[in-house]
Structure formats: C-alpha cells, structure tokens
Design a protein around this motif. Structure first.
Motif, PDB file in Angstrom:
ATOM      1  N   GLY A 238       0.799  -1.218   0.000  1.00 31.20           N
ATOM      2  CA  GLY A 238       0.000   0.000   0.000  1.00 31.20           C
ATOM      3  C   GLY A 238       0.827   1.260   0.000  1.00 31.20           C
ATOM      4  O   GLY A 238       0.290   2.357  -0.131  1.00 31.20           O
ATOM      5  N   GLY A 239       2.142   1.124   0.130  1.00 34.42           N
ATOM      6  CA  GLY A 239       3.008   2.289   0.229  1.00 34.42           C
ATOM      7  C   GLY A 239       3.417   2.868  -1.111  1.00 34.42           C
ATOM      8  O   GLY A 239       3.203   2.283  -2.172  1.00 34.42           O
ATOM      9  N   HIS A 240       4.021   4.055  -1.021  1.00 30.62           N
ATOM     10  CA  HIS A 240       4.550   4.766  -2.194  1.00 30.62           C
ATOM     11  C   HIS A 240       6.032   4.994  -1.941  1.00 30.62           C
ATOM     12  O   HIS A 240       6.413   5.489  -0.874  1.00 30.62           O
ATOM     13  N   TYR A 241       6.878   4.662  -2.936  1.00 31.76           N
ATOM     14  CA  TYR A 241       8.313   4.594  -2.691  1.00 31.76           C
ATOM     15  C   TYR A 241       9.130   5.377  -3.714  1.00 31.76           C
ATOM     16  O   TYR A 241       8.696   5.607  -4.840  1.00 31.76           O
ATOM     17  N   GLU A 242      10.319   5.752  -3.287  1.00 33.31           N
ATOM     18  CA  GLU A 242      11.336   6.355  -4.146  1.00 33.31           C
ATOM     19  C   GLU A 242      12.688   5.946  -3.581  1.00 33.31           C
ATOM     20  O   GLU A 242      12.910   6.013  -2.369  1.00 33.31           O
ATOM     21  N   LYS A 243      13.569   5.488  -4.440  1.00 30.57           N
ATOM     22  CA  LYS A 243      14.897   5.015  -4.018  1.00 30.57           C
ATOM     23  C   LYS A 243      14.786   4.005  -2.877  1.00 30.57           C
ATOM     24  O   LYS A 243      15.537   4.032  -1.919  1.00 30.57           O
ATOM     25  N   ARG A 244      13.806   3.118  -2.996  1.00 32.22           N
ATOM     26  CA  ARG A 244      13.559   2.028  -2.047  1.00 32.22           C
ATOM     27  C   ARG A 244      13.155   2.511  -0.655  1.00 32.22           C
ATOM     28  O   ARG A 244      13.251   1.761   0.318  1.00 32.22           O
ATOM     29  N   ARG A 245      12.679   3.741  -0.580  1.00 37.68           N
ATOM     30  CA  ARG A 245      12.224   4.295   0.695  1.00 37.68           C
ATOM     31  C   ARG A 245      10.848   4.937   0.501  1.00 37.68           C
ATOM     32  O   ARG A 245      10.508   5.369  -0.597  1.00 37.68           O
ATOM     33  N   PRO A 246      10.057   5.048   1.575  1.00 40.24           N
ATOM     34  CA  PRO A 246       8.775   5.755   1.463  1.00 40.24           C
ATOM     35  C   PRO A 246       8.977   7.161   0.924  1.00 40.24           C
ATOM     36  O   PRO A 246       9.933   7.849   1.290  1.00 40.24           O
ATOM     37  N   SER A 247       8.067   7.588   0.064  1.00 38.65           N
ATOM     38  CA  SER A 247       8.204   8.871  -0.616  1.00 38.65           C
ATOM     39  C   SER A 247       7.000   9.758  -0.327  1.00 38.65           C
ATOM     40  O   SER A 247       5.946   9.290   0.115  1.00 38.65           O
ATOM     41  N   ALA A 248       7.156  11.040  -0.609  1.00 38.94           N
ATOM     42  CA  ALA A 248       6.117  12.031  -0.331  1.00 38.94           C
ATOM     43  C   ALA A 248       4.872  11.785  -1.167  1.00 38.94           C
ATOM     44  O   ALA A 248       4.950  11.402  -2.348  1.00 38.94           O
ATOM     45  N   VAL A 249       3.726  11.996  -0.555  1.00 43.82           N
ATOM     46  CA  VAL A 249       2.451  11.868  -1.262  1.00 43.82           C
ATOM     47  C   VAL A 249       1.576  13.072  -0.949  1.00 43.82           C
ATOM     48  O   VAL A 249       1.761  13.763   0.054  1.00 43.82           O
ATOM     49  N   HIS A 250       0.625  13.314  -1.810  1.00 48.86           N
ATOM     50  CA  HIS A 250      -0.380  14.351  -1.617  1.00 48.86           C
ATOM     51  C   HIS A 250      -1.169  14.050  -0.340  1.00 48.86           C
ATOM     52  O   HIS A 250      -1.381  12.888   0.014  1.00 48.86           O
TER      53      HIS A 250
END
Length: 273
Positions: A238-250
């Motif tokens: 269910g998460g959103h990721y960038e560079k294998r880490r949680p990333s910013a979301v609206h």
C-alpha cells in the motif's frame, strides 16, 4: 528457484526497457507490453521474451491484451503498470476520455481488474509507476476528464495521484486475499518520455538538460526491487516509494473515502460496474 512471471507494461523504452533487462538477468520470465511494435519486438528478441503490443489510448486494446495474457500465462506473479504519457493540448481517446487520464489511470485500472483473479491465485504483486508530481494534483471526481478545466501538467499530476489512490484501494480491497500493491516515483529520468506529444515536459526531457537526469537503469531500480522483493518484509504493501524508501504523497492520498469513490467512478468509466 524458478523465477517469477512478470507482466511489464511500457516495456519498450525508458525505465520499462531497463527494468525488463534487469528482471530477465535475474531469471524471471518477463512478459513485455509496449505501444511500439518495432521496439517491443526488438527487445523481446534480445531477451527471448514473450511480447504484446497494445495502445492504452484504446481500452478495447487493453481488454484484448488482458484476454491474451490470461490465455497464454497460467500464472502471473507480478503486474507492473508502467506505461504512461503526458499531453500538452487536451486530447480525447476513442472512448471519449481525456488521454492522459485514460492512459495513466483508467487503462492500468482496467488491466489490473481483468487480471485480478490470476494475480490473486498467485498471491501476486501489483506495482504502479507514479510520480512525485502527485503532490501537485487537484483531483476533481466530478471532472476526471478535465472537460471544465484543463492543463497538461495538472492532468498528469491528477493521474499520478490517481495511481496512488488506486494502489491503496487495491490493497485495502485485496490485501487480505494475499495481494500486495505498491506505487513508486522513479525520479526524473533521461528517457523519451513525452517525445510524441506537445507537452512542455519536452523542454526537460529533450534538451541538453537531459544529461543531468537519472539513467533509465537508476529509475528502474525501485521498480525491480518492488517486483522481486518480499512484501510485508522488505516493503509495506500500500506504500509509495522512491529510491527504495517511502516517498512524499499528496495529503489526499490517505483519504480512504476518496480512494473508494475513485475506484467506483473508474469502474463505471471502463464499464466494469
């Protein structure tokens, strides 16, 4: 251990092509889906992979693609919704939808829904390419096709927030059935993205500034990681990721009511309700 069967859309270029090569090197069976017949066939030959051609601007082709995938592949472990586009001028698809919204959200929503029984049988994973630009969205469920108010950048941002809301609602609906879903931001990658349209994004992707962007291989890293690692252990479904880490979301990404309503509207728009 046998590799996974991974259906990868948007595979003929950019991070899709880089991901396909990385996944094939791991020993996974990669099923390539692309819009360009020539590029998709050439990559399929290179990787000795099955391939299909589909234009997500036509939902009829998405339906045909799903039927073919179900016929040819008794097991589908991972679906990667990576195909995407951005338009400058407002254009509509044969179904009458704004093109960016259909290609980036409605088409992968339809494909995922049609493949869902096969994915559930495998305890599979759905990975969807979103963007940090989701944080700029102004999503209006009463104007998803941007009839009243349109800009190319806003349509793209809205579609990328829709990707995240779809991912979270997919996880809410089917996580207990063994499915795992995630979205990710690949970074700003040096690809041919937007090359076929009149979007202002061309100024970034098709000028000398391109040399300062990430390589397709760097952009594909999180995609490959999500597709091949262990949901629940290596990343939270269910998460959103960038560079294998949680990333910013609206801020609206956590609105479960909005996610549910978008799902229901999407069902109606693709005539699955």
């Amino acid at each position: 251990m046998a590799g996974k069967t991974i259906v990868l859309t948007g595979a003929s270029d950019g991070i899709g092509r880089a991901a396909a090569r990385a996944l094939r090197q791991r020993g996974d069976e990669v099923v390539l889906v692309g819009r360009s017949a020539g590029k998709t066939a050439a990559l399929a030959k290179e990787l000795a992979a099955d391939h299909h051609v589909a234009d997500f601007a036509r939902l009829s082709e998405v339906r045909d693609l799903a039927a073919t995938l179900l016929d040819r592949h008794p097991a589908i472990d991972v679906l990667v919704n990576n195909a995407g586009a951005i338009m400058g001028s407002r254009t509509t698809t044969p179904e009458g939808h704004e093109a960016t919204f259909q290609i980036n959200h409605l088409a992968p929503f339809l494909l995922t829904t049609l493949l869902l029984p096969r994915l559930l049988t495998a305890g599979g994973t759905v990975v969807t390419t979103s963007s940090l630009l989701n944080t700029r969205a102004r999503l209006d469920l009463d104007d998803l096709d941007a009839v009243r108010r349109y800009s190319g950048s806003r349509a793209y941002a809205n579609s990328k927030l829709a990707n995240i809301l779809f991912t979270r609602e997919l996880q809410r609906r089917h996580g207990e059935d063994g499915l795992a879903a995630a979205s990710f931001h690949p970074g700003v990658v040096a690809t041919n993205f937007s090359g076929g349209g009149d979007s202002a994004a061309r100024l970034l992707y098709h000028t000398p500034l391109k040399r300062f962007l990430l390589t397709p291989e760097q952009g594909a890293d999180t995609l490959v990681w999500l597709a091949t690692s262990r949901p629940g252990a290596d990343w939270a479904p269910g998460g959103h990721y960038e560079k294998r880490r949680p990333s910013a979301v609206h801020r609206l990404a956590d609105d479960s009511g909005l996610a549910r309503r978008l799902w229901e509207r999407s069902q109606a728009l693709v005539e699955l309700a």
